[in-house]
Write a protein that holds these residues in place. Structure first.
Motif, short mmCIF file in Angstrom:
data_model
loop_
_atom_site.label_atom_id
_atom_site.label_comp_id
_atom_site.label_asym_id
_atom_site.label_seq_id
_atom_site.Cartn_x
_atom_site.Cartn_y
_atom_site.Cartn_z
N PRO A 42 0.74 -1.05 0.00
CA PRO A 42 -0.15 -0.01 -0.07
C PRO A 42 0.62 1.38 -0.04
CG PRO A 42 -0.88 -1.40 1.54
CD PRO A 42 0.53 -2.13 1.17
N TYR A 187 -5.56 -5.68 4.38
CA TYR A 187 -4.81 -5.83 3.48
C TYR A 187 -5.09 -6.73 2.20
CZ TYR A 187 0.11 -7.21 1.71
OH TYR A 187 1.17 -7.56 0.92
N TYR A 190 -6.97 -4.96 0.06
CA TYR A 190 -6.22 -3.90 -0.94
C TYR A 190 -5.69 -4.96 -2.13
CZ TYR A 190 -2.05 -1.59 -2.29
OH TYR A 190 -1.13 -0.85 -3.28
#
Length: 250
Positions: A42, A187, A190
């Motif tokens: 990220p 996560y 993502y």
């Protein structure tokens, strides 16, 4: 970040693997690494920009800037334009394939400053670091076996000039285990948004299980202080990723 079309799309774990092996930075990964990291980490581009501007404030003329675990050279390329040309860059990576790719990318980027790329093991007892004003460990310390991390950080501290800094970017664990599950969920969401399939996420997680060993942010900061860095600060945080700066007093 370079266009992934020029460096290959990450499909390392796209097909089902009968027995997933430990993750390695060999040719298969190197060929798609730039795409892999941009889709897996990220704010990777923003983190690289932050590393560059922080490094620019601390790099001193006549000194060296080290990138330990330099991979394909993205960080070195990012900071090149911001730092005086007489400062030598030294990139070290344990993967010969990464070093070969880094050579190609630096040449493509038109590097004119002095630089040196070396295949080196960060687990070795005395890594040759000297006259350093900036040392970078970007998503690298997490791959160093825990037993050797403190020694490596002490090695870096000793090789830094007074007033020099260590820039550390790591995947981290939540301070409280009750948040870990949520942070991991966010996560993986993502990664799904970046078009990784459930199989790819699962197989890469299995491959990294015994290779990437994250610490808590507080544990990393404690390691830095035990290595000699009295002044440490967090400059970036996103769920289970963090950036830290550690300063060696003049």
């Amino acid at each position: 970040m370079e266009n992934s079309k020029n460096h290959g799309q990450d499909q390392v774990f796209k097909d089902e693997i009968t027995k997933v092996s430990d993750f390695k930075f060999g040719t298969t990964v190197v060929n798609v690494f730039d795409d892999m990291v941009s889709r897996s980490v990220p704010y990777y581009n923003e983190t690289q920009r932050m590393l560059a501007e922080i490094a620019a404030d601390h790099a001193k003329e006549g000194s060296y800037v080290y990138d330990l675990g330099c991979s394909t050279g993205t960080t070195l390329i990012g900071i090149d334009a911001l730092i005086p040309s007489d400062i030598k860059f030294i990139g070290i990576d344990e993967s010969p394939e990464m070093i070969d790719k880094c050579h190609v990318k630096l040449k493509e980027a038109g590097f004119v400053r002095p630089y040196e790329l070396t295949v080196g093991d960060l687990h070795q007892e005395k890594l040759p670091i000297a006259n350093a004003s900036v040392v970078i460990l970007c998503l690298t310390l997490q791959f160093v076996r825990p037993l050797y991390r403190e020694r490596l950080l002490r090695n870096i501290y000793e090789g830094l000039n007074p007033g020099g800094v260590l820039l550390l970017v790591e995947k981290v664990l939540a301070e409280s285990s009750i948040f870990n599950r949520d942070f991991i969920k966010y996560y993986y969401n993502y990664k799904r948004r970046n078009h990784y399939s459930e199989m790819e996420i699962s197989q890469k997680r299995e491959a990294l299980e015994n290779v990437l060993i994250p610490y808590k942010l507080s544990e990393n900061l404690l390691l830095l202080k035990e290595a000699g860095f009295a002044d440490c600060e967090t400059f970036f945080k996103w769920y289970n990723f963090s950036g830290m700066i550690a300063y060696k007093k003049s």
